[in-house]
Enzyme design. Structure first.
Site, PDB file in Angstrom:
ATOM      1  N   ASP A  67     -35.331  -1.683  14.927  1.00  0.00           N
ATOM      2  CA  ASP A  67     -35.034  -1.822  13.958  1.00  0.00           C
ATOM      3  C   ASP A  67     -34.829  -2.816  12.792  1.00  0.00           C
ATOM      4  O   ASP A  67     -33.726  -3.407  12.337  1.00  0.00           O
ATOM      5  CB  ASP A  67     -33.281  -1.493  13.048  1.00  0.00           C
ATOM      6  N   ARG A  75     -31.701  -6.978  13.542  1.00  0.00           N
ATOM      7  CA  ARG A  75     -31.898  -7.350  14.335  1.00  0.00           C
ATOM      8  C   ARG A  75     -32.298  -8.502  15.142  1.00  0.00           C
ATOM      9  O   ARG A  75     -30.719  -8.716  15.361  1.00  0.00           O
ATOM     10  CB  ARG A  75     -32.605  -6.349  15.258  1.00  0.00           C
ATOM     11  N   ARG A 136     -31.596  -0.441   0.639  1.00  0.00           N
ATOM     12  CA  ARG A 136     -32.833   0.029   2.238  1.00  0.00           C
ATOM     13  C   ARG A 136     -33.668   0.358   1.322  1.00  0.00           C
ATOM     14  O   ARG A 136     -35.078   0.292   2.192  1.00  0.00           O
ATOM     15  CB  ARG A 136     -32.166   0.720   3.705  1.00  0.00           C
ATOM     16  N   LYS A 166     -39.759   6.362   7.235  1.00  0.00           N
ATOM     17  CA  LYS A 166     -38.358   7.081   7.620  1.00  0.00           C
ATOM     18  C   LYS A 166     -37.022   7.224   6.311  1.00  0.00           C
ATOM     19  O   LYS A 166     -37.726   6.480   5.401  1.00  0.00           O
ATOM     20  CB  LYS A 166     -37.444   5.933   8.665  1.00  0.00           C
ATOM     21  N   HIS A 167     -36.872   8.333   5.676  1.00  0.00           N
ATOM     22  CA  HIS A 167     -36.248   9.639   6.967  1.00  0.00           C
ATOM     23  C   HIS A 167     -37.106  11.007   6.309  1.00  0.00           C
ATOM     24  O   HIS A 167     -35.888  11.370   5.311  1.00  0.00           O
ATOM     25  CB  HIS A 167     -34.365   9.270   6.936  1.00  0.00           C
ATOM     26  N   HIS A 179     -24.152   9.280  10.304  1.00  0.00           N
ATOM     27  CA  HIS A 179     -23.930   8.626  11.465  1.00  0.00           C
ATOM     28  C   HIS A 179     -22.667   9.085  11.165  1.00  0.00           C
ATOM     29  O   HIS A 179     -21.960   9.551  12.942  1.00  0.00           O
ATOM     30  CB  HIS A 179     -24.258   6.540  11.138  1.00  0.00           C
ATOM     31  N   ASP A 253     -34.088  10.356  15.011  1.00  0.00           N
ATOM     32  CA  ASP A 253     -33.245   8.652  14.740  1.00  0.00           C
ATOM     33  C   ASP A 253     -32.089   9.536  15.631  1.00  0.00           C
ATOM     34  O   ASP A 253     -32.032  10.256  16.485  1.00  0.00           O
ATOM     35  CB  ASP A 253     -32.026   9.696  13.028  1.00  0.00           C
TER      36      ASP A 253
END
Length: 524
Positions: A67, A75, A136, A166-167, A179, A253
């Site tokens: 990601d 990351r 984002r 995405k998404h 999440h 995901d």
């Protein structure tokens, strides 16, 4: 399958993931910060995993994904370039800059052996209270998001990196985080076609490689109550495959997210997702769940609950994607010290990124021309900001800290700094307000004030002192809605060091920032 792993020491391969590659021929890996070290260590790890894959007899290299959205979700760390995130890019209103950042990001990923980026996000963030997408996203307008998303996608593809839209079919208008729980979007098909689906339609036409599904329930698309898009045949096969004509790879995901794990369960959900038309099942963390999912899929095929034809079609799509992008020739096959290509963290990328930070950071408000401030010692400035305990689950805790106060002091050495420890108590709030009494100007950093009444109280309390106040939104630009009467307001969109350093320099007139908000600030 796309599996993540945690080794005893980072960045190393775990015995569990090596077993899955050797014995189960798992063909996809996802990296998180726990797998990331210095560039040389990353390249050593990706090379090792690929060697194990070839020695296991797999015909094609591993998909190795990450990601690397940039901004608040990234990351890669030390030794790589810090690139701006989506909403900051959107604030430039120049899609060609998204192409440049996509190309540069792709080059650095490819050089480290990472061949698939789980980006760009093409959710249209038209809900100011969205807790998981927010910055984002490139903005609140569908065509704007599509233009930037396609530009970023094209840049990464030019670098030889697989991309992900995405998404699907859209996570931008939720007020829940998938999440943690299952969001529902109640819009009808007319509205979905006008907004949420636009970036996906245009992205498919522009050559999308993969699309990631959303763990979100859409009653207009799926008749079964509470069934998320990831598990919906009507969404994945009916809408995405048949109606929109997408024949690329569809990935889930993470199936450990609570919207799946706490409803149908991760292993059973893997079978349901394949039956819905998904090609890749992503299980990012727990080795036990990864094995459970494999066994559930095998059992489903054996008992006639999952047709082999579905598996065959998924495999064919994945093999086609790998054939287009991956080659054993690109991978160091000898166990020797690797040489990281010079493009990783290079000065050219650093300069390109700084240009975008300058053009995206947004001076939203500057009453009475308060800015620029003077850095002279006689001008008493206090900087107050919270430590970053407001991370969403997709954000990386390794980058949770920020040095906003120190960055202001780079420009104004005599500025005082107060970092607030979260959670704030009533005493902390009063102490912060009291401390501000002796200063001419107070610079306040905020982190998603919608989720923090305490941050709101600090800003309002200091404003009530009739002090000059400058608020810097270190993530969500929507923070201005909670204190519209401050003197000056800057949207930095992210708490990365380059963004906050550029913001500090802009406050003191050492840089002229040129961004324009890509979202509307609501009136509360």
């Amino acid at each position: 399958m796309v599996f993540g792993f945690k080794a005893a020491a980072a960045p190393e391969a775990s015995e569990a993931i090596l077993e899955l590659i050797r014995d189960y021929h798992v063909g996809g890996i996802i990296f998180f910060a726990r797998n990331i070290g210095m560039p040389e260590e990353i390249l050593n790890l990706t090379s090792l995993l690929q060697r194990e894959t070839k020695e296991a007899g797999q015909k094609q290299p591993l998909l190795i994904c990450i990601d690397q959205e940039n901004g608040v979700v990234r990351r890669l760390g030390e030794g790589t370039t810090v690139f701006p995130g989506a909403m900051l890019l959107g604030a430039t209103h120049q899609p060609e800059l998204a192409y440049q950042m996509g190309l540069a990001t792709g080059k650095e990923l490819k050089a480290l052996g990472i061949n698939w980026n789980l980006a760009p996000v093409v959710d249209v963030n038209n809900n100011p209270f969205n807790p998981v997408i927010g910055v984002r996203s490139y903005g609140e307008k569908a065509d704007h998001v599509a233009a930037f998303g396609i530009a970023a996608m094209k840049g990464m593809q030019e670098a030889g990196v697989i991309t992900t839209l995405k998404h699907f079919p859209g996570h931008g208008d939720t007020n829940l985080d998938s999440h943690l729980e299952l969001p529902t979007i109640l819009h009808d098909m007319e509205r979905l076609n006008e907004i949420e689906l636009v970036p996906f339609k245009k992205g498919i036409a522009a050559g999308a490689d993969t699309i990631m599904t959303a763990h979100v329930y859409f009653p207009a698309l799926e008749k079964k109550a509470g069934l998320p898009a990831t598990l919906s045949h009507a969404v994945v096969t009916g809408l995405l495959r048949d109606t929109l004509g997408f024949d690329g790879v569809v990935t889930t995901d993470c199936m450990e997210m609570k919207a799946i794990a706490d409803t149908v369960g991760t292993a059973h959900g893997a079978v349901m997702a394949l039956n819905a038309g998904v090609d890749l099942i992503m299980i990012s963390h727990q080795h036990g769940l990864q094995k459970d999912a494999i066994e559930a899929i095998v059992s489903a095929v054996e008992h006639g609950k999952l047709a082999e034809e579905i598996i065959d079609k998924a495999v064919a799509r994945v093999q086609r994607l790998k054939a287009k992008y991956l080659s054993w020739d690109d991978i160091p096959m000898k166990e020797e010290k690797v040489q990281v290509p010079a493009v990783v963290g290079c000065s050219k990328h650093h300069k390109q990124a700084l240009k975008v930070f300058k053009q995206g950071i947004t001076l939203v408000k500057n009453d009475h021309n308060l800015l620029p401030l003077s850095p002279v010692p006689e001008h008493k400035v206090l900087v107050i900001y919270p430590n970053n305990s407001y991370l969403t689950m997709v954000e990386d805790k390794r980058y949770s800290g920020n040095a906003f106060g120190e960055l202001i002091q780079e420009v104004h050495p005599t500025a005082a700094v107060e970092e607030l420890k979260v959670p704030l108590t009533g005493g902390d709030i009063q102490e912060a307000v009291t401390r501000a009494v002796g200063y001419d100007t107070v610079i306040l950093g905020t982190l998603t004030a919608a989720q923090s009444p305490e941050q709101q109280q600090v800003v309002r309390g200091i404003k009530a002192l009739r002090k000059h106040t400058v608020v810097v939104a270190m993530r969500s630009p929507y923070d201005l809605a909670y204190f519209p009467d401050v003197d000056a307001y800057i949207a930095a969109y992210e708490f990365t060091t380059p963004a906050l350093r550029m913001t500090a320099r802009a406050i003191y007139g050492q840089e002229q920032v040129g961004g324009k908000l890509p979202v509307t600030i609501p009136i509360l």
